[in-house]
Design a protein around this motif. Sequence first.
Motif, PDB file in Angstrom:
ATOM      1  N   ALA A   1       0.839  -1.204   0.000  1.00 23.58           N
ATOM      2  CA  ALA A   1       0.000   0.000   0.000  1.00 23.58           C
ATOM      3  C   ALA A   1       0.871   1.249   0.000  1.00 23.58           C
ATOM      4  CB  ALA A   1      -0.897  -0.004   1.231  1.00 23.58           C
ATOM      5  N   ASN A   2       0.250   2.342  -0.349  1.00 28.29           N
ATOM      6  CA  ASN A   2       0.829   3.700  -0.370  1.00 28.29           C
ATOM      7  C   ASN A   2       1.670   3.971  -1.627  1.00 28.29           C
ATOM      8  OD1 ASN A   2      -0.261   4.055   2.226  1.00 28.29           O
ATOM      9  ND2 ASN A   2       1.652   3.472   3.225  1.00 28.29           N
ATOM     10  N   LEU A   3       2.636   3.095  -1.940  1.00 27.12           N
ATOM     11  CA  LEU A   3       3.515   3.276  -3.113  1.00 27.12           C
ATOM     12  C   LEU A   3       4.204   4.635  -3.068  1.00 27.12           C
ATOM     13  CD1 LEU A   3       1.009   1.882  -5.785  1.00 27.12           C
ATOM     14  CD2 LEU A   3       2.529   0.620  -4.259  1.00 27.12           C
TER      15      LEU A   3
ATOM     16  N   GLY B   1       0.847   7.755  -2.230  1.00 28.10           N
ATOM     17  CA  GLY B   1      -0.586   7.422  -2.180  1.00 28.10           C
ATOM     18  C   GLY B   1      -1.036   6.912  -0.834  1.00 28.10           C
ATOM     19  N   PHE B   2      -0.692   7.632   0.216  1.00 28.68           N
ATOM     20  CA  PHE B   2      -0.989   7.184   1.581  1.00 28.68           C
ATOM     21  C   PHE B   2      -2.472   6.863   1.759  1.00 28.68           C
ATOM     22  CE2 PHE B   2      -2.093   8.092   6.040  1.00 28.68           C
ATOM     23  CZ  PHE B   2      -1.282   7.147   6.652  1.00 28.68           C
ATOM     24  N   ASP B   3      -2.752   5.648   2.185  1.00 30.55           N
ATOM     25  CA  ASP B   3      -4.118   5.149   2.429  1.00 30.55           C
ATOM     26  C   ASP B   3      -4.984   5.128   1.164  1.00 30.55           C
ATOM     27  OD1 ASP B   3      -3.616   4.594   5.075  1.00 30.55           O
ATOM     28  OD2 ASP B   3      -5.021   6.077   5.898  1.00 30.55           O
ATOM     29  N   ALA B   4      -4.377   5.334  -0.014  1.00 32.43           N
ATOM     30  CA  ALA B   4      -5.190   5.492  -1.222  1.00 32.43           C
ATOM     31  C   ALA B   4      -4.774   4.581  -2.386  1.00 32.43           C
ATOM     32  CB  ALA B   4      -5.132   6.942  -1.692  1.00 32.43           C
TER      33      ALA B   4
ATOM     34  N   GLY C   1     -10.355  -0.472   8.223  1.00 33.78           N
ATOM     35  CA  GLY C   1     -10.267   0.960   8.525  1.00 33.78           C
ATOM     36  C   GLY C   1      -9.783   1.801   7.347  1.00 33.78           C
ATOM     37  N   HIS C   2      -9.077   1.201   6.401  1.00 32.55           N
ATOM     38  CA  HIS C   2      -8.658   1.917   5.192  1.00 32.55           C
ATOM     39  C   HIS C   2      -8.568   0.882   4.064  1.00 32.55           C
ATOM     40  CE1 HIS C   2      -4.648   0.438   6.405  1.00 32.55           C
ATOM     41  NE2 HIS C   2      -5.027   0.831   7.604  1.00 32.55           N
ATOM     42  N   PRO C   3      -8.794   1.345   2.802  1.00 31.12           N
ATOM     43  CA  PRO C   3      -8.948   0.363   1.715  1.00 31.12           C
ATOM     44  C   PRO C   3      -7.683  -0.010   0.953  1.00 31.12           C
ATOM     45  CG  PRO C   3      -9.575   2.530   0.940  1.00 31.12           C
ATOM     46  CD  PRO C   3      -9.119   2.714   2.371  1.00 31.12           C
ATOM     47  N   ASP C   4      -6.543   0.623   1.253  1.00 29.92           N
ATOM     48  CA  ASP C   4      -5.418   0.502   0.314  1.00 29.92           C
ATOM     49  C   ASP C   4      -4.773  -0.879   0.270  1.00 29.92           C
ATOM     50  OD1 ASP C   4      -4.635   1.237   2.869  1.00 29.92           O
ATOM     51  OD2 ASP C   4      -2.878   2.335   2.222  1.00 29.92           O
ATOM     52  N   ASN C   5      -4.955  -1.707   1.285  1.00 29.02           N
ATOM     53  CA  ASN C   5      -4.495  -3.101   1.201  1.00 29.02           C
ATOM     54  C   ASN C   5      -5.622  -4.036   0.770  1.00 29.02           C
ATOM     55  OD1 ASN C   5      -2.416  -2.268   3.793  1.00 29.02           O
ATOM     56  ND2 ASN C   5      -1.584  -3.440   2.101  1.00 29.02           N
ATOM     57  N   VAL C   6      -6.812  -3.857   1.353  1.00 34.77           N
ATOM     58  CA  VAL C   6      -7.892  -4.815   1.044  1.00 34.77           C
ATOM     59  C   VAL C   6      -8.325  -4.711  -0.422  1.00 34.77           C
ATOM     60  CG1 VAL C   6      -8.749  -5.089   3.406  1.00 34.77           C
ATOM     61  CG2 VAL C   6      -9.725  -3.292   1.970  1.00 34.77           C
TER      62      VAL C   6
ATOM     63  N   SER D   1       4.373  -2.940  13.979  1.00 32.34           N
ATOM     64  CA  SER D   1       2.915  -2.987  13.907  1.00 32.34           C
ATOM     65  C   SER D   1       2.403  -1.725  13.205  1.00 32.34           C
ATOM     66  CB  SER D   1       2.296  -3.102  15.301  1.00 32.34           C
ATOM     67  OG  SER D   1       2.305  -1.846  15.936  1.00 32.34           O
ATOM     68  N   THR D   2       1.342  -1.913  12.434  1.00 32.14           N
ATOM     69  CA  THR D   2       0.744  -0.766  11.739  1.00 32.14           C
ATOM     70  C   THR D   2       0.332   0.288  12.754  1.00 32.14           C
ATOM     71  OG1 THR D   2      -0.034  -2.174   9.952  1.00 32.14           O
ATOM     72  CG2 THR D   2      -1.144  -0.083  10.197  1.00 32.14           C
ATOM     73  N   LYS D   3      -0.156  -0.185  13.908  1.00 34.53           N
ATOM     74  CA  LYS D   3      -0.623   0.752  14.937  1.00 34.53           C
ATOM     75  C   LYS D   3       0.515   1.689  15.362  1.00 34.53           C
ATOM     76  CE  LYS D   3      -3.046   0.790  19.306  1.00 34.53           C
ATOM     77  NZ  LYS D   3      -3.263   0.042  20.515  1.00 34.53           N
TER      78      LYS D   3
ATOM     79  N   ALA E   1       3.217   2.332  13.725  1.00 36.09           N
ATOM     80  CA  ALA E   1       3.693   3.132  12.586  1.00 36.09           C
ATOM     81  C   ALA E   1       2.706   4.248  12.234  1.00 36.09           C
ATOM     82  CB  ALA E   1       3.928   2.240  11.372  1.00 36.09           C
ATOM     83  N   ARG E   2       1.460   4.129  12.678  1.00 33.20           N
ATOM     84  CA  ARG E   2       0.500   5.216  12.450  1.00 33.20           C
ATOM     85  C   ARG E   2       0.544   6.237  13.588  1.00 33.20           C
ATOM     86  NH1 ARG E   2      -2.977   3.926   8.024  1.00 33.20           N
ATOM     87  NH2 ARG E   2      -4.596   5.408   8.529  1.00 33.20           N
ATOM     88  N   GLN E   3       0.964   5.740  14.764  1.00 27.65           N
ATOM     89  CA  GLN E   3       1.000   6.655  15.911  1.00 27.65           C
ATOM     90  C   GLN E   3       2.032   7.769  15.744  1.00 27.65           C
ATOM     91  OE1 GLN E   3       1.428   3.894  19.135  1.00 27.65           O
ATOM     92  NE2 GLN E   3      -0.750   3.939  19.648  1.00 27.65           N
TER      93      GLN E   3
ATOM     94  N   TYR F   1       8.303  10.740   8.768  1.00 25.98           N
ATOM     95  CA  TYR F   1       7.955  10.526  10.183  1.00 25.98           C
ATOM     96  C   TYR F   1       8.250   9.092  10.614  1.00 25.98           C
ATOM     97  CZ  TYR F   1       5.487  14.799   9.058  1.00 25.98           C
ATOM     98  OH  TYR F   1       5.193  16.054   8.610  1.00 25.98           O
ATOM     99  N   ARG F   2       8.147   8.175   9.658  1.00 30.07           N
ATOM    100  CA  ARG F   2       8.358   6.763   9.984  1.00 30.07           C
ATOM    101  C   ARG F   2       9.821   6.336   9.862  1.00 30.07           C
ATOM    102  NH1 ARG F   2       2.892   4.439   6.912  1.00 30.07           N
ATOM    103  NH2 ARG F   2       1.593   4.453   8.789  1.00 30.07           N
ATOM    104  N   ALA F   3      10.628   7.165   9.240  1.00 26.33           N
ATOM    105  CA  ALA F   3      12.023   6.796   8.978  1.00 26.33           C
ATOM    106  C   ALA F   3      12.776   6.344  10.238  1.00 26.33           C
ATOM    107  CB  ALA F   3      12.746   7.944   8.291  1.00 26.33           C
TER     108      ALA F   3
HETATM  109  N1  HSE Z   1      -1.868   2.968   4.472  1.00 31.42           N
HETATM  110  C1  HSE Z   1      -1.540   2.208   5.651  1.00 31.42           C
HETATM  111  C2  HSE Z   1      -0.458   2.916   6.415  1.00 31.42           C
HETATM  112  C3  HSE Z   1      -1.079   0.842   5.231  1.00 31.42           C
HETATM  113  O1  HSE Z   1       0.504   3.358   5.783  1.00 31.42           O
HETATM  114  O2  HSE Z   1      -0.565   3.047   7.633  1.00 31.42           O
HETATM  115  C4  HSE Z   1      -0.876  -0.075   6.378  1.00 31.42           C
HETATM  116  O3  HSE Z   1      -2.005  -0.808   6.653  1.00 31.42           O
END
Ligand code: HSE
Length: 315
Positions: free
Chosen positions: A15-17, A20-23, A134-139, A180-182, A184-186, A231-233
């Motif tokens: 996802a993201n590429l 394209g975050f979350d998209a 919660g977001h469609p970019d993987n599903v 965890s995605t959690k 990495a989103r925090q 931010y995730r780096a």
């Molecule tokens: N778009 C999501 C993210 C993908 O970057 O947090 C991970 O599920």
Amino acid sequence: MSEHSVRVRVPATSANLGPGFDALGIACTLYNEMTLTLMHEKGLHISARGEGALYIPSDSRNIVWKSIQYILERAGRADEFQGAKIRMSNRIPLSRGLGSSATAIVAGLTAANALLDCPFDRHDILQLATDIEGHPDNVAPAIYGGFTVNTVTRGHVECFSFLPRIFLRFVVMVPDFYLSTKSARQVLPAKVPRSDAVFNISHAAMMVAALARGSEKHLENAFEDALHQTYRAPLIPGMFDVFAAAKKAGAYGAALSGAGPCLIAFVPEHRKCTEDVAAAMQEAFRAHDVEARPLHLRLDTKGARVLRRREAITK
Ligand code: HSE
């Protein structure tokens, strides 16, 4: 008493590429398979083998089972099927940014839908899966395959899936740690500067246009991002150095795969340099004391599929 069972196959996703975050998302040629047997009586028998098998809950916390319950309730059939046998055969690394949880959700929904004689179409499955994830970019790519552009408008999800006119290979580096995605989103800020939003809108649009029209030169900077990767780096040592190494070795660009920690490089097939790109990425990671292994993948074009179905097997 009768049983119904079905086997499904669901692709990994990235996802993201970059922008394209979350998209945006793609489906990749790496698959998890699952056999589901729905039972009228209560009981849950879950077994898993392969990637991350030891970490997959085999009780009611299991995400496949939760997704099955969700679709059974939506179909008004939850009273009829109260138990299940779930056999998972996993090749997608867990908690690494390759959509393993999305795969589990899509597998549960697709298999249960098939056993219910398909009351829901693919778009319904996408909506249910997005409600859960919660977001469609993987599903979305897991369901449709291909390169997907996904929007959510007041809760209503749409997916446009297409096959790019540029043949891409994907080199995915899988580091030897989980994220965890959690968490990495925090680390992401709730608000971003307008200039960063504009940067991402324009780059994501450029990527889609370039891939749809087959314009290689417009991919040069298209995988860059300003909304999440910086931010995730700190969570992925050496991330930007690995991106630079991939590009220098011949990739169009590279990005964090989903929420990470996998990194994905986008390599034109005709340059025939995937081995060089993988070696360069691995070396760049090593310089930061991170061991990583490469996966050489392509675009999956089919998405989730029902492989086999057996009905009314007498117990
Ligand atoms: N778009 C999501 C993210 C993908 O970057 O947090 C991970 O599920």
